[in-house]
Design a protein around this motif. Structure first.
Motif, PDB file in Angstrom:
ATOM      1  N   VAL A  47      17.356  25.432  -9.049  1.00 14.86           N
ATOM      2  CA  VAL A  47      16.943  24.758  -7.972  1.00 14.86           C
ATOM      3  C   VAL A  47      17.691  24.064  -6.809  1.00 14.86           C
ATOM      4  O   VAL A  47      17.012  23.396  -5.919  1.00 14.86           O
ATOM      5  CB  VAL A  47      15.921  23.380  -8.402  1.00 14.86           C
ATOM      6  N   HIS A  48      18.888  24.469  -6.827  1.00 13.42           N
ATOM      7  CA  HIS A  48      19.939  23.979  -5.919  1.00 13.42           C
ATOM      8  C   HIS A  48      20.176  22.557  -5.749  1.00 13.42           C
ATOM      9  O   HIS A  48      20.057  21.911  -4.768  1.00 13.42           O
ATOM     10  CB  HIS A  48      19.618  24.527  -4.414  1.00 13.42           C
ATOM     11  N   MET A  49      20.388  22.003  -6.809  1.00 14.49           N
ATOM     12  CA  MET A  49      20.687  20.414  -6.988  1.00 14.49           C
ATOM     13  C   MET A  49      21.675  20.115  -8.155  1.00 14.49           C
ATOM     14  O   MET A  49      21.965  20.857  -8.784  1.00 14.49           O
ATOM     15  CB  MET A  49      19.382  19.759  -7.422  1.00 14.49           C
ATOM     16  N   THR A  50      22.143  18.810  -7.921  1.00 14.59           N
ATOM     17  CA  THR A  50      23.227  18.551  -8.955  1.00 14.59           C
ATOM     18  C   THR A  50      22.464  18.394 -10.232  1.00 14.59           C
ATOM     19  O   THR A  50      21.144  18.085 -10.430  1.00 14.59           O
ATOM     20  CB  THR A  50      24.274  17.452  -8.440  1.00 14.59           C
ATOM     21  N   GLY A  51      23.391  18.422 -11.484  1.00 16.41           N
ATOM     22  CA  GLY A  51      22.521  17.963 -12.528  1.00 16.41           C
ATOM     23  C   GLY A  51      22.150  16.526 -12.748  1.00 16.41           C
ATOM     24  O   GLY A  51      20.996  16.192 -13.174  1.00 16.41           O
TER      25      GLY A  51
END
Length: 139
Positions: A28-32
């Motif tokens: 989803v193109h986010m950091t963990g």
């Protein structure tokens, strides 16, 4: 309230609730860490109610899937609901409108187990039985 990213996270968790946050984040193109915050928020607002495991009932020997519509004989719905909640072979239940009062999905090992279940149901009402030929899933 929910944006497209939240919906995508939910879609991924539906497929695999054990998926790592980092892996979800990459998709989803986010950091963990940002994904973790999103999931925690979804839990806090009650969108995510819990996590579960999907069990292959056939591998446990429960190969017959019975779909049962129950028409109650009396107004003693609490007793019937208690029976359903404690009956191991009932894997899904709904109070319904239309034909019947309840719809049950049961998994049993054999015809004898099915007959025993149906005899128990007869204490509460009449039933209409359908046997599943196959399940259509969205995998």
């Amino acid at each position: 309230m929910l944006d497209q990213t939240d919906l995508e996270i939910l879609k991924l968790l539906r497929k695999n609730s054990r998926m790592q946050w980092k892996e979800i984040g990459e998709i989803v193109h986010m950091t963990g860490q940002a994904t973790s915050a999103r999931i925690r928020r979804l839990e806090e607002i009650g969108v995510i109610e819990g996590y579960t495991v999907k069990i292959n009932e056939e591998k446990l020997g429960r190969i017959i899937v019975a779909l049962i519509t129950v028409c109650m004989k009396s107004n003693d719905h609490k007793s019937f609901q208690s029976f359903v909640l404690h009956e191991e072979s009932v894997v899904e239940s709904h109070r319904i409108s239309g034909e019947g009062c309840y719809w049950l999905k049961a998994r049993v090992r054999n015809q004898d187990d099915l007959e025993k279940l149906l005899d128990k149901i007869l204490r509460y009402g009449n039933y209409r039985l359908q046997i599943s030929i196959s399940e259509i899933t969205n995998k």
